[in-house]
Motif scaffolding. Structure first.
Motif, PDB file in Angstrom:
ATOM      1  N   MET A  74      12.215   6.168  -1.303  1.00  0.00           N
ATOM      2  CA  MET A  74      11.961   7.279  -0.280  1.00  0.00           C
ATOM      3  C   MET A  74      11.720   6.459   0.818  1.00  0.00           C
ATOM      4  SD  MET A  74       8.700   9.971  -1.650  1.00  0.00           S
ATOM      5  CE  MET A  74       9.479  10.729  -2.322  1.00  0.00           C
ATOM      6  N   ILE A  75      11.187   5.133   1.268  1.00  0.00           N
ATOM      7  CA  ILE A  75      10.364   4.535   1.452  1.00  0.00           C
ATOM      8  C   ILE A  75      11.725   4.174   3.340  1.00  0.00           C
ATOM      9  CG2 ILE A  75       9.729   2.562   2.711  1.00  0.00           C
ATOM     10  CD1 ILE A  75       7.373   2.567   0.451  1.00  0.00           C
ATOM     11  N   PHE A  96       2.249   1.766  -3.250  1.00  0.00           N
ATOM     12  CA  PHE A  96       0.799   2.020  -5.056  1.00  0.00           C
ATOM     13  C   PHE A  96       0.749   3.703  -4.679  1.00  0.00           C
ATOM     14  CE2 PHE A  96      -4.093   2.341  -5.036  1.00  0.00           C
ATOM     15  CZ  PHE A  96      -3.712   2.038  -6.695  1.00  0.00           C
ATOM     16  N   TYR A  97       0.389   4.266  -3.330  1.00  0.00           N
ATOM     17  CA  TYR A  97       0.374   5.214  -2.256  1.00  0.00           C
ATOM     18  C   TYR A  97       1.425   6.557  -3.148  1.00  0.00           C
ATOM     19  CZ  TYR A  97      -0.587   9.271   0.051  1.00  0.00           C
ATOM     20  OH  TYR A  97      -0.923  11.065   0.189  1.00  0.00           O
ATOM     21  N   LEU A  98       2.978   5.850  -2.796  1.00  0.00           N
ATOM     22  CA  LEU A  98       4.033   6.345  -3.608  1.00  0.00           C
ATOM     23  C   LEU A  98       3.862   6.243  -5.713  1.00  0.00           C
ATOM     24  CD1 LEU A  98       7.157   6.009  -1.370  1.00  0.00           C
ATOM     25  CD2 LEU A  98       5.498   8.290  -1.159  1.00  0.00           C
ATOM     26  N   MET A  99       3.994   5.218  -6.169  1.00  0.00           N
ATOM     27  CA  MET A  99       3.594   5.271  -7.309  1.00  0.00           C
ATOM     28  C   MET A  99       2.832   5.916  -7.976  1.00  0.00           C
ATOM     29  SD  MET A  99       4.851   1.076  -7.850  1.00  0.00           S
ATOM     30  CE  MET A  99       5.067   1.162  -9.162  1.00  0.00           C
ATOM     31  N   SER A 100       1.553   5.924  -7.025  1.00  0.00           N
ATOM     32  CA  SER A 100       0.281   7.383  -7.589  1.00  0.00           C
ATOM     33  C   SER A 100       0.794   8.449  -7.629  1.00  0.00           C
ATOM     34  CB  SER A 100      -1.342   6.841  -7.052  1.00  0.00           C
ATOM     35  OG  SER A 100      -0.953   7.689  -5.680  1.00  0.00           O
ATOM     36  N   ARG A 101       1.587   9.106  -7.218  1.00  0.00           N
ATOM     37  CA  ARG A 101       2.427  10.038  -7.335  1.00  0.00           C
ATOM     38  C   ARG A 101       3.212  10.023  -8.432  1.00  0.00           C
ATOM     39  NH1 ARG A 101      -2.431  10.295  -5.067  1.00  0.00           N
ATOM     40  NH2 ARG A 101      -2.126  11.374  -2.656  1.00  0.00           N
ATOM     41  N   LYS A 106       8.694   2.509  -9.242  1.00  0.00           N
ATOM     42  CA  LYS A 106       9.172   1.440  -7.474  1.00  0.00           C
ATOM     43  C   LYS A 106      10.418   1.593  -7.002  1.00  0.00           C
ATOM     44  CE  LYS A 106       8.018  -3.043  -6.607  1.00  0.00           C
ATOM     45  NZ  LYS A 106       8.930  -4.382  -6.725  1.00  0.00           N
ATOM     46  N   GLU A 154       0.712  -0.989  -0.101  1.00  0.00           N
ATOM     47  CA  GLU A 154      -0.069  -0.004   0.207  1.00  0.00           C
ATOM     48  C   GLU A 154       1.038   1.468   0.294  1.00  0.00           C
ATOM     49  OE1 GLU A 154      -3.709   0.325  -0.546  1.00  0.00           O
ATOM     50  OE2 GLU A 154      -3.017  -2.180  -0.566  1.00  0.00           O
ATOM     51  N   GLN A 155       1.796   0.844   0.393  1.00  0.00           N
ATOM     52  CA  GLN A 155       2.647   1.992   0.721  1.00  0.00           C
ATOM     53  C   GLN A 155       3.960   2.861  -0.657  1.00  0.00           C
ATOM     54  OE1 GLN A 155       5.904   1.540   3.244  1.00  0.00           O
ATOM     55  NE2 GLN A 155       5.308   2.731   5.715  1.00  0.00           N
TER      56      GLN A 155
END
Lengths: 277, 465
Positions: free
Chosen positions: B431-432, B416-421, B425, B413-414
């Protein structure tokens, strides 16, 4: 030039959630998708952005091929980041927290990426004639400097009454439900996407916050963003007025209409369509 | 401890050796090698004897079996002393391609690249070092490489050297004691605050990156110094064993921070003993980053000796494919009203392995002790591994001890969130990871923090690609 969803069927762990959804969202229009819990609303938003937990299925091969098009570009098989770069945005229903990643840095990165891609797109369209070039000029906004970007960020945050120190905090960590939603809105405004999906942005907001968020949506509309607002309630639609309302029940769009349809839902609930389904 | 006259000492032992003498000890280790090392360094006899007795201890001690796998080290296949100039690669082209490539991608200036790769000493830093030396000298601060320190201040060195980490402490401390070369020697007089961090990097002496570095820091009462060593760019070395010893004395009311970032190439065993002795009301802090090497075993320790002494260990480790980072920290409370904090963050990717190994010890006579241990591990994929080996030996009831440990995985989910921005990958993962280690990275000098973040990004791109 629209966001076009054609015959979209989606499975989550072998179970079919969405059944042949079709929808067309033109730039600058607001579509509300309403429906009861479990109707497939959040699946639609996840599938649009290509969440890999969901699979787009092709039951009737060849005939009613499922497709998602962003301004005529087929994005059905693309990874999430490519979809974002092509101008799709999702405001999450429950934005996840990421420790140590601050809002300002994420937004700066995302902003730069979106500008890179759009500049690329526009230059490839160079030969499309005068009119296209004029559009291009209007749209072509070369990325701001770090300084200018920070200025814009602070200004937009202020409009949404987001305290400045939030921007330096870890993403969604120790934020209240309402604060998280406002941060999603802030991201949408900053990235200024071509098409934005707001998944239950109104849940957990008090009236003041609701009005602020609705103003953000109106602002996007003015900048020609095509908007999908996914919601249970008519409440937000009083402030962000939809051009179209769709009812999503049992994975299908069972009714479409204008904002009167939202009023009908408010009065009678979804039972009418649930029975038919 | 008694007062020591801090006066440079004229050379008075042994023979004067000709300039430009090139010396390379034979492979392997015996009395003769150690004597030769000492002779070539023109050391006082007590140091030669110290080395010889350490060698005996090294030979007697067995390999530690409780940590990483050390059985592949071949002690007979190592040059224990080479004049530093001999160690350098002769030209840029001799460096392995991946090292050159990483330098290019991090964007290190050419001169610095050559320095890091061992091709040349960096010219500019010599100038910087000289001007720093001048400012420090005015305040009575000594900042030298260990060899020069011993030559110029033998009495001061003799008083402290090997007293906090005696050769018998462990097999690798003994090895270092027998064969040491290079490292830093720092003395900060009473009440002197050194405002700028002292960076080993400025100390141009080629003994900088020795295999068996030895560092000694003495911060006299009420003084302050921040020492920074290492760099985030990978250090290429043909040596497969790096075994350093760092002894730090923090006197009453003084404060020392020691920051290390190490990124050895992936063939290196990095086995380091680090210890701080902190007197009354003193503060000692280790900030320790380990990115490279084949196996790292390193547990910076704080010995809290006086009432009100505080110690902190911040450690961050990244283990990629084929790497094992066995790191942590130790806090030993020898006095009442002492406090310690150990924070460890580790990241394992591509089958890499991290272990947290720590010790908190409180003696019966140490009441009102506070200690907190936080160890967090982040796993990037299924094949990676993380273990925790915390030891608590608490012999006093009047204490406040906390221990927290978490293991997390990068969530879909983390991502997906960042990729949606719009993040790829690999960039989302980086970044995480950078967010995860941020609490420690923000303690680093800015340029190190920036480089470390970029390096994590490169590692992630590699592991995904």
């Amino acid at each position: 030039m629209s966001l076009i969803i054609k015959n979209l069927s989606v499975n989550l762990r072998e179970r079919q959630i969405l059944k042949e959804i079709s929808l067309e969202v033109a730039p600058g229009t607001l579509h509300a998708i309403m429906g009861p819990n479990g109707g497939g609303k959040s699946t639609l938003s996840a599938a649009l952005l290509g969440n890999s937990a969901y699979t787009v299925t092709d039951r009737v091969r060849g005939k009613n091929k499922p497709q998602i098009l962003v301004d005529n570009k087929d994005i059905t098989g693309l990874p999430t980041d490519m979809r974002a770069k092509l101008g799709l945005f999702l405001a999450f229903q429950s934005p996840i927290s990421i420790p140590g990643v601050n809002v300002a840095n994420l937004l700066k990165t995302a902003y730069q990426l979106s500008k890179e891609q759009r500049t690329k797109n526009h230059s490839s369209r160079h030969k499309e004639g005068l009119r296209a070039r004029k559009d291009q000029k209007k749209l072509h906004n070369p990325a701001l400097s770090v300084w200018e970007f920070n200025e814009m960020l602070v200004k937009e945050a202020k409009k949404l009454s987001i305290p400045q120190d939030f921007l330096r905090r870890s993403l969604n960590e120790a934020f209240s439900g309402g604060e998280k939603k406002k941060l999603e809105m802030l991201q949408a405004v900053i990235l200024s996407p071509k098409y934005a999906v707001f998944d239950e942005i109104d849940t957990g907001l008090d009236v003041d916050a609701l009005k602020i968020v609705a103003t953000g949506i109106e602002q996007l509309k003015k900048k020609k963003t095509g908007v999908i607002v996914i919601t249970h309630y008519q409440r937000i639609l009083k402030y962000a007025r939809p051009d179209f309302v769709h009812i999503l029940v049992g994975g299908r769009i069972v009714a479409s209409g204008n904002r009167n349809l939202a009023k009908e839902v408010e009065e009678n609930g979804y039972r009418k369509w649930a029975d038919n389904n | 401890m008694s007062q020591v006259a801090i006066q440079p000492n004229d050379y008075k032992y042994g023979f004067k050796k000709p300039e430009n003498y090139i010396f390379k000890a034979k492979k392997g280790l015996n009395n003769k090698t150690v004597e030769e090392i000492s002779w070539h360094k023109e050391e006082p006899y007590w140091m030669r004897d110290f080395r010889l007795s350490a060698l005996k201890i090294f030979e007697e001690k067995k390999l530690p079996m409780w940590g990483g796998d050390l059985t592949h080290i071949n002690f007979d296949d190592i040059y224990y002393y080479i004049k530093p100039t001999e160690k350098k690669a002769k030209s840029w082209d001799e460096l392995p391609e991946e090292i050159r490539d990483t330098y290019d991608r991090i964007g290190i200036p050419e001169a610095e690249k050559k320095y890091l790769g061992g091709v040349s000493a960096q010219y500019e830093s010599e100038v910087v070092y000289k001007s720093i030396q001048k400012t420090l000298g005015e305040k009575g601060v000594i900042f030298l490489d260990m060899d020069s320190g011993l030559r110029e201040y033998p009495d001061l060195v003799k008083e402290y050297f090997g007293t906090l980490i005696p050769p018998a402490d462990n097999k690798f401390a003994a090895l270092n004691s027998a064969t040491w070369s290079g490292g830093s020697f720092i003395y900060v007089p009473k009440g002197v605050h050194v405002d700028l961090p002292l960076q080993a990097y400025f100390r141009i002496n080629a003994a900088n990156m020795g295999q068996f570095e030895r560092t000694l820091i003495i911060a006299d009462e009420g003084s302050f110094v921040h020492y920074v060593e290492g760099c985030t760019a990978p250090i290429y070395t043909t040596d497969s064993l790096h075994s350093a010893v760092v002894e730090i004395f923090v006197k009453k009311g003084a404060r020392v921070r020691y920051t290390t970032i190490q990124n050895w190439s992936n063939n290196v065993y990095n086995l380091v003993t680090k210890r701080m002795r902190i007197e009354e009301e003193g503060v000692g802090e280790w900030v320790d980053g380990n990115i490279g090497s084949k196996l790292t075993m390193k547990y910076p320790s704080v010995y809290l000796m006086g009432k009100g002494a505080r110690g902190e260990v911040l450690s961050v480790a990244y283990a990629g494919p084929g790497q094992h980072q066995d790191a942590g920290g130790k806090a030993i409370h020898f006095a009442p009203y002492t406090s310690s904090k150990i924070t460890s963050k580790s990241v394992s990717a591509g089958g890499g392995r991290t272990s947290y190994r720590g010790l908190v010890q409180v003696f019966p006579f140490s009441q009102n002790v506070k200690s907190k241990v936080v160890c967090d591990a982040l796993l990037i994929d299924e094949s990676s591994r993380s273990d925790t080996y915390p030891t608590m030996d608490i012999r006093n009831n009047d204490v406040q001890i906390e221990h927290e440990a978490t293991v997390s995985k990068i969530g879909d989910e983390q991502l997906f969130y960042l990729m949606s921005r719009g993040l790829k990958k690999a960039d989302a993962e980086a970044m995480i990871v950078n967010g995860f280690i941020e609490p420690i990275v923000k303690e680093l000098p800015l340029e190190y923090a920036v480089e470390l973040n970029r390096l994590i990004q490169l590692e992630m791109e590699g592991s995904v690609g």
